[in-house]
Design a protein around this motif. Structure first.
Motif, mmCIF file in Angstrom:
data_model
loop_
_atom_site.group_PDB
_atom_site.id
_atom_site.type_symbol
_atom_site.label_atom_id
_atom_site.label_comp_id
_atom_site.label_asym_id
_atom_site.label_seq_id
_atom_site.Cartn_x
_atom_site.Cartn_y
_atom_site.Cartn_z
ATOM 1 N N ARG A 1 4.620 9.746 -0.592
ATOM 2 C CA ARG A 1 5.512 8.660 -0.163
ATOM 3 C C ARG A 1 5.871 8.803 1.320
ATOM 4 O O ARG A 1 5.840 7.838 2.064
ATOM 5 C CB ARG A 1 6.749 8.697 -1.042
ATOM 6 N N ARG B 1 8.191 6.662 -6.856
ATOM 7 C CA ARG B 1 9.316 7.362 -6.229
ATOM 8 C C ARG B 1 9.234 8.883 -6.346
ATOM 9 O O ARG B 1 9.798 9.597 -5.524
ATOM 10 C CB ARG B 1 10.625 6.875 -6.832
ATOM 11 N N GLU C 1 8.688 -0.994 0.167
ATOM 12 C CA GLU C 1 8.670 -0.677 -1.268
ATOM 13 C C GLU C 1 7.575 -1.440 -2.009
ATOM 14 O O GLU C 1 6.892 -0.868 -2.865
ATOM 15 C CB GLU C 1 10.036 -0.960 -1.899
ATOM 16 N N THR C 2 7.418 -2.705 -1.701
ATOM 17 C CA THR C 2 6.396 -3.516 -2.371
ATOM 18 C C THR C 2 5.006 -2.979 -2.071
ATOM 19 O O THR C 2 4.163 -2.876 -2.969
ATOM 20 C CB THR C 2 6.501 -4.987 -1.920
ATOM 21 N N ASN D 1 11.399 -1.823 4.301
ATOM 22 C CA ASN D 1 11.423 -0.614 3.483
ATOM 23 C C ASN D 1 10.060 -0.327 2.842
ATOM 24 O O ASN D 1 9.860 0.734 2.278
ATOM 25 C CB ASN D 1 12.513 -0.678 2.419
#
Length: 172
Positions: A61, A55, A45-46, A43
Protein backbone atom coordinates in the motif's frame (compact mmCIF):
# COMPACT_ATOMS: atom_id res chain seq x y z
CA UNK A 1 -11.81 42.03 -50.77
CA UNK A 2 -12.88 40.42 -47.51
CA UNK A 3 -11.73 42.15 -44.32
CA UNK A 4 -12.48 41.51 -40.69
CA UNK A 5 -13.93 45.00 -40.35
CA UNK A 6 -16.41 44.45 -43.16
CA UNK A 7 -17.45 41.00 -42.01
CA UNK A 8 -17.58 41.80 -38.31
CA UNK A 9 -18.28 45.47 -37.72
CA UNK A 10 -16.61 46.73 -34.60
CA UNK A 11 -14.07 43.89 -34.47
CA UNK A 12 -10.84 45.14 -36.02
CA UNK A 13 -9.57 48.53 -35.06
CA UNK A 14 -12.31 49.17 -32.52
CA UNK A 15 -10.59 50.15 -29.24
CA UNK A 16 -13.61 49.06 -27.20
CA UNK A 17 -13.36 45.44 -28.35
CA UNK A 18 -9.58 45.39 -28.25
CA UNK A 19 -9.65 46.32 -24.54
CA UNK A 20 -11.95 43.36 -23.79
CA UNK A 21 -9.32 40.85 -24.83
CA UNK A 22 -6.91 40.28 -21.97
CA UNK A 23 -4.29 37.66 -21.41
CA UNK A 24 -4.45 36.34 -17.87
CA UNK A 25 -1.11 35.51 -16.34
CA UNK A 26 -0.75 33.18 -13.40
CA UNK A 27 2.21 33.07 -11.07
CA UNK A 28 4.00 29.86 -10.23
CA UNK A 29 2.83 30.19 -6.64
CA UNK A 30 -0.83 30.34 -7.70
CA UNK A 31 -0.55 27.31 -9.97
CA UNK A 32 1.43 25.30 -7.40
CA UNK A 33 -1.01 26.21 -4.64
CA UNK A 34 -3.92 25.01 -6.78
CA UNK A 35 -2.14 21.72 -7.47
CA UNK A 36 -1.27 21.13 -3.82
CA UNK A 37 -4.85 21.79 -2.74
CA UNK A 38 -6.04 19.25 -5.29
CA UNK A 39 -3.37 16.75 -4.24
CA UNK A 40 -4.32 16.99 -0.56
CA UNK A 41 -7.88 15.96 -1.48
CA UNK A 42 -6.69 12.78 -3.19
CA UNK A 43 -6.57 9.45 -1.35
CA UNK A 44 -6.35 6.95 -4.26
CA UNK A 45 -8.54 4.43 -2.41
CA UNK A 46 -10.53 3.54 -5.52
CA UNK A 47 -7.38 2.98 -7.53
CA UNK A 48 -5.86 0.78 -4.81
CA UNK A 49 -9.06 -1.26 -4.60
CA UNK A 50 -9.08 -1.71 -8.39
CA UNK A 51 -5.58 -3.11 -8.16
CA UNK A 52 -6.50 -5.49 -5.34
CA UNK A 53 -4.36 -3.77 -2.72
CA UNK A 54 -6.29 -4.04 0.53
CA UNK A 55 -5.81 -2.19 3.79
CA UNK A 56 -3.80 -4.97 5.43
CA UNK A 57 -1.08 -5.01 2.77
CA UNK A 58 0.87 -2.23 4.47
CA UNK A 59 4.13 -2.31 2.51
CA UNK A 60 2.45 -2.77 -0.86
CA UNK A 61 0.00 0.00 0.00
CA UNK A 62 2.80 2.42 0.90
CA UNK A 63 4.61 1.61 -2.33
CA UNK A 64 1.44 1.99 -4.40
CA UNK A 65 0.64 5.34 -2.77
CA UNK A 66 4.16 6.50 -3.62
CA UNK A 67 3.63 5.40 -7.22
CA UNK A 68 0.31 7.23 -7.45
CA UNK A 69 1.81 10.37 -5.92
CA UNK A 70 4.66 10.30 -8.45
CA UNK A 71 2.21 9.67 -11.27
CA UNK A 72 -0.05 12.49 -10.06
CA UNK A 73 2.88 14.92 -10.12
CA UNK A 74 3.91 13.76 -13.61
CA UNK A 75 0.33 14.15 -14.86
CA UNK A 76 0.27 17.66 -13.42
CA UNK A 77 3.40 18.49 -15.39
CA UNK A 78 1.74 17.12 -18.52
CA UNK A 79 -1.28 19.37 -17.89
CA UNK A 80 1.06 22.32 -17.28
CA UNK A 81 2.74 21.72 -20.64
CA UNK A 82 -0.61 21.83 -22.37
CA UNK A 83 -2.00 24.86 -20.54
CA UNK A 84 1.17 26.90 -20.00
CA UNK A 85 3.60 25.84 -22.74
CA UNK A 86 5.98 28.76 -22.13
CA UNK A 87 5.90 28.57 -18.32
CA UNK A 88 5.48 24.85 -17.59
CA UNK A 89 9.15 24.04 -17.10
CA UNK A 90 9.67 27.05 -14.84
CA UNK A 91 6.54 26.31 -12.76
CA UNK A 92 7.56 22.68 -12.38
CA UNK A 93 11.13 23.56 -11.47
CA UNK A 94 9.92 25.88 -8.72
CA UNK A 95 7.59 23.16 -7.48
CA UNK A 96 10.36 20.55 -7.34
CA UNK A 97 12.60 22.91 -5.41
CA UNK A 98 9.94 23.93 -2.89
CA UNK A 99 7.62 20.92 -2.45
CA UNK A 100 7.94 19.45 1.03
CA UNK A 101 6.96 15.99 -0.22
CA UNK A 102 10.10 15.96 -2.39
CA UNK A 103 12.50 17.88 -0.16
CA UNK A 104 11.85 17.13 3.48
CA UNK A 105 14.92 14.92 3.88
CA UNK A 106 12.93 11.79 4.65
CA UNK A 107 13.42 8.37 3.09
CA UNK A 108 10.04 8.69 1.44
CA UNK A 109 11.06 11.97 -0.23
CA UNK A 110 14.30 10.35 -1.41
CA UNK A 111 12.31 7.52 -2.99
CA UNK A 112 9.62 9.78 -4.47
CA UNK A 113 11.93 11.99 -6.57
CA UNK A 114 13.21 9.21 -8.84
CA UNK A 115 9.69 7.81 -9.20
CA UNK A 116 8.46 11.22 -10.38
CA UNK A 117 11.25 11.24 -12.97
CA UNK A 118 10.30 7.75 -14.14
CA UNK A 119 6.63 8.65 -14.57
CA UNK A 120 7.50 11.91 -16.29
CA UNK A 121 9.46 9.89 -18.82
CA UNK A 122 6.52 7.52 -19.26
CA UNK A 123 3.87 10.22 -19.78
CA UNK A 124 6.06 12.20 -22.18
CA UNK A 125 6.13 9.34 -24.68
CA UNK A 126 2.51 9.56 -25.79
CA UNK A 127 1.43 12.60 -23.77
CA UNK A 128 -2.32 12.51 -23.15
CA UNK A 129 -3.10 10.40 -26.24
CA UNK A 130 -2.64 6.98 -24.61
CA UNK A 131 -2.17 6.04 -20.97
CA UNK A 132 -1.99 2.26 -21.52
CA UNK A 133 1.85 2.17 -21.48
CA UNK A 134 1.86 4.20 -18.26
CA UNK A 135 -0.68 1.84 -16.71
CA UNK A 136 1.39 -1.16 -17.73
CA UNK A 137 4.53 0.43 -16.32
CA UNK A 138 2.79 1.10 -13.01
CA UNK A 139 1.34 -2.40 -12.76
CA UNK A 140 4.73 -3.95 -13.51
CA UNK A 141 6.48 -1.61 -11.05
CA UNK A 142 4.14 -2.77 -8.33
CA UNK A 143 4.60 -6.40 -9.41
CA UNK A 144 0.88 -6.95 -9.42
CA UNK A 145 -0.01 -10.54 -10.04
CA UNK A 146 -3.35 -11.15 -11.61
CA UNK A 147 -4.78 -13.61 -14.03
CA UNK A 148 -6.34 -10.87 -16.07
CA UNK A 149 -3.45 -8.43 -16.51
CA UNK A 150 -4.98 -6.89 -19.67
CA UNK A 151 -8.18 -6.02 -17.78
CA UNK A 152 -6.19 -4.48 -14.90
CA UNK A 153 -4.05 -2.49 -17.33
CA UNK A 154 -7.12 -1.13 -19.13
CA UNK A 155 -8.90 -0.26 -15.89
CA UNK A 156 -5.78 1.44 -14.56
CA UNK A 157 -5.37 3.31 -17.84
CA UNK A 158 -8.89 4.68 -17.54
CA UNK A 159 -8.24 5.71 -13.94
CA UNK A 160 -5.06 7.50 -15.03
CA UNK A 161 -6.98 9.32 -17.76
CA UNK A 162 -9.57 10.38 -15.18
CA UNK A 163 -6.82 11.65 -12.89
CA UNK A 164 -5.28 13.59 -15.76
CA UNK A 165 -8.63 15.14 -16.70
CA UNK A 166 -9.27 16.09 -13.07
CA UNK A 167 -5.87 17.78 -12.85
CA UNK A 168 -6.33 19.49 -16.21
CA UNK A 169 -9.82 20.76 -15.32
CA UNK A 170 -8.69 22.08 -11.92
CA UNK A 171 -5.34 23.45 -13.06
CA UNK A 172 -6.22 27.07 -12.30
Amino acid sequence: MFTATAAYPGFAGDPVNVERIRVTRYSAEEVIKQFLSLYTCMNFETELADMGIGRLRFFMRRKALREFTALFIALWYLALQKSFPQDAANFFSIFRESAAMLNNGSREAAKLGPRVDAYMEQVQRKKDADFLPVAEYMARSLVLKTRDFARLRLKLSLRIRNLYMLIFDKLV
